[in-house]
Motif scaffolding. Sequence first.
Motif, PDB file in Angstrom:
ATOM      1  N   SER A 100      43.019 -38.653   8.682  1.00 33.86           N
ATOM      2  CA  SER A 100      43.372 -38.182  10.015  1.00 33.86           C
ATOM      3  C   SER A 100      44.547 -37.224   9.884  1.00 33.86           C
ATOM      4  O   SER A 100      45.408 -37.410   9.028  1.00 33.86           O
ATOM      5  CB  SER A 100      43.768 -39.355  10.921  1.00 33.86           C
ATOM      6  N   ARG A 113      42.607 -34.057   7.107  1.00 35.18           N
ATOM      7  CA  ARG A 113      41.638 -35.077   7.527  1.00 35.18           C
ATOM      8  C   ARG A 113      40.801 -35.568   6.352  1.00 35.18           C
ATOM      9  O   ARG A 113      40.495 -36.754   6.245  1.00 35.18           O
ATOM     10  CB  ARG A 113      40.728 -34.516   8.615  1.00 35.18           C
ATOM     11  N   TRP A 156      41.812 -29.524   8.472  1.00 27.95           N
ATOM     12  CA  TRP A 156      40.568 -30.101   7.951  1.00 27.95           C
ATOM     13  C   TRP A 156      40.797 -30.749   6.595  1.00 27.95           C
ATOM     14  O   TRP A 156      40.214 -31.781   6.280  1.00 27.95           O
ATOM     15  CB  TRP A 156      39.444 -29.052   7.885  1.00 27.95           C
TER      16      TRP A 156
END
Length: 171
Positions: free
Chosen positions: A94, A89, A86
Amino acid sequence: MSTTITDERTALSDRAVATLRTATPTLWGLLVTALLGVLAGRLPDELYATVERVLDSDVLLLLVVTLVVTAWYWLWRRLEDHVPLWLVRLVLGSARTPSYAPVTADGTAVITSVAAGAGYEVAEVSDAKTEVADLLGTDYGGYDDPPRVDSIEAADRIVERLIATGWRPTG
């Protein structure tokens, strides 16, 4: 880290991943640069004057933003295997890196596979067969008179034999 299964219908294309992994660090670089500008007011007067001159110059400001973006990306690329997905990202856009086709020194894409779906063939193979069929044409037919195979079938056989021996078509 846990393994994530991606549904092919919801997977991002390499182009989308590349765009996210370019745009997101750029946005973070702008944010960090703006934050540095805000924090500059808390610096000692002499240092603040230097920072103010840099931020007032368009060229120097662009240079600072570029350096911050580069440092941001470099740092997070080094940390990405050691932090939760997470967070990757969030900071890089990404958790997946895009994959790029290998290229030769002159920039020509290297074709590493000539596999296609059942009943289809990749465009490079189809084009190669068409070129061979055109070369065979009516002058050569199927190599004998009357020809036992037409030029399209002969081209298919020739190109398939070339592929079997390791030849790969180029664009």
